[in-house]
Design an enzyme around this catalytic site. Structure first.
Site, PDB file in Angstrom:
ATOM      1  N   ASN A   9      19.655 -63.695  98.598  1.00  0.00           N
ATOM      2  CA  ASN A   9      18.247 -64.097  98.483  1.00  0.00           C
ATOM      3  C   ASN A   9      17.546 -63.109  97.561  1.00  0.00           C
ATOM      4  O   ASN A   9      17.290 -61.971  97.942  1.00  0.00           O
ATOM      5  CB  ASN A   9      17.620 -64.104  99.891  1.00  0.00           C
ATOM      6  N   GLU A  96       9.409 -63.741 105.976  1.00  0.00           N
ATOM      7  CA  GLU A  96       8.311 -63.420 105.056  1.00  0.00           C
ATOM      8  C   GLU A  96       7.375 -64.611 104.895  1.00  0.00           C
ATOM      9  O   GLU A  96       6.162 -64.452 104.741  1.00  0.00           O
ATOM     10  CB  GLU A  96       8.886 -62.960 103.706  1.00  0.00           C
TER      11      GLU A  96
HETATM   12  P1  13P Z   1      17.431 -57.218 103.059  1.00  0.00           P
HETATM   13  O1  13P Z   1      18.929 -57.449 102.898  1.00  0.00           O
HETATM   14  O2  13P Z   1      16.804 -56.634 101.845  1.00  0.00           O
HETATM   15  O3  13P Z   1      17.153 -56.475 104.317  1.00  0.00           O
HETATM   16  O4  13P Z   1      16.752 -58.666 103.213  1.00  0.00           O
HETATM   17  C1  13P Z   1      17.259 -59.549 104.132  1.00  0.00           C
HETATM   18  C2  13P Z   1      16.629 -60.868 103.916  1.00  0.00           C
HETATM   19  O5  13P Z   1      15.458 -61.055 104.206  1.00  0.00           O
HETATM   20  C3  13P Z   1      17.445 -61.925 103.333  1.00  0.00           C
HETATM   21  O6  13P Z   1      16.806 -63.153 103.442  1.00  0.00           O
END
Ligand code: 13P
Length: 260
Positions: A9, A96
């Site tokens: 992502n 998010e």
């Molecule tokens: P991180 O791997 O940066 O912690 O992000 C995880 C995430 O939100 C993937 O969708």
């Protein structure tokens, strides 16, 4: 052998030329693995150019979001219908989006439904905040998120979808979940699917872990029963670390085969 799923992502990072360069490097570094499905989720803006550049034997594309109506006066939105033939998956309900963009449970349910209506596989994200975990509410939160998001689906659809357990406190913090915390949550999710949609759906639904995944933890995390792969954020923006994660998963698969 179960095929593992690894999703990168990219969040709101990389303009068109940066995204193209990252894809180029990944294509040099990542081979064709029949035991791993590798999916890239770039920004909406670059899905189209990447779809032309991408080696489909190695990668599939995902969108990070879409709107639940198919068409109409919704300024600034992109529908699942518009993503047909472009994205194989769409990430739905990322924390998010839940927390910063205020997406609520009914909206996420409608997005999951829109995804199936348009022939796109949803990657539904669920997970608790730090406060909710500290208050002992993790399972209740997962229950509520799953109950709403899956409420209009058939067992067959649930069996086809992907659910990512992403504890909010582990996202972008370096504070990765402990193996027993990840195992508890993933087991809870699979049992929920089993109770509501039956054994067959529970067997085929793919459940990912996400939150501060880095190459070093990949191998060990795959030993956790019920984890079918990863949703990777930060580490997917670097071709070296993302390739390492894919390679570690491939090695893990080969080890399983040798042991079988
Ligand atoms: P991180 O791997 O940066 O912690 O992000 C995880 C995430 O939100 C993937 O969708």
């Amino acid at each position: 052998m179960r095929r593992l799923l690894i999703v990168g992502n990219w969040k709101m990072h990389l303009n068109a030329s940066q995204a193209s360069l990252l894809l180029h490097r990944l294509q040099e570094n990542i081979k064709i693995y029949r035991d791993i499905e590798v999916v890239l989720a770039p920004s909406m803006l670059v899905l189209q150019p990447l779809s032309v550049q991408i080696d489909r034997r190695k990668f599939r594309l995902a969108a990070q979001n879409a709107y639940f109506k198919d068409e109409g006066a919704f300024t600034g939105e992109v529908s699942f219908t518009m993503l047909r033939d472009l994205a194989h998956y769409v990430i739905v309900g990322h924390s998010e989006r839940r927390h910063i963009l205020n997406e609520d449970l009914p909206m996420i349910r409608d997005k999951v439904a829109a995804s199936f209506r348009n022939g796109i596989t949803p990657i539904l994200c669920v997970g608790e905040t730090k406060q909710e975990r500290d208050d002992g509410e993790t399972k209740q939160v997962l229950h509520d998120q799953l109950m709403t998001a899956l409420s209009n689906l058939t067992a067959e659809e649930v069996g086809e979808m992907v659910i990512a357990y992403e504890p909010v406190w582990a996202i972008g913090t370096g504070d990765i979940a402990k193996p027993d915390q990840a195992e508890d949550a993933v087991t809870y999710i699979r049992n929920y699917v089993k109770d509501v949609f039956g054994n067959k759906a529970a067997k085929t639904t793919r459940i990912l872990y996400g939150g501060s995944v880095v190459p070093d933890v990949t191998f060990g995390f795959l030993d956790i029963p019920g984890i079918d792969g990863f949703l990777v954020g930060g580490a997917s923006l670097n071709y070296h670390s993302f390739s390492e994660i894919v390679l570690a998963a491939h090695r893990w698969q080969r080890e399983q085969e040798d042991e079988a």
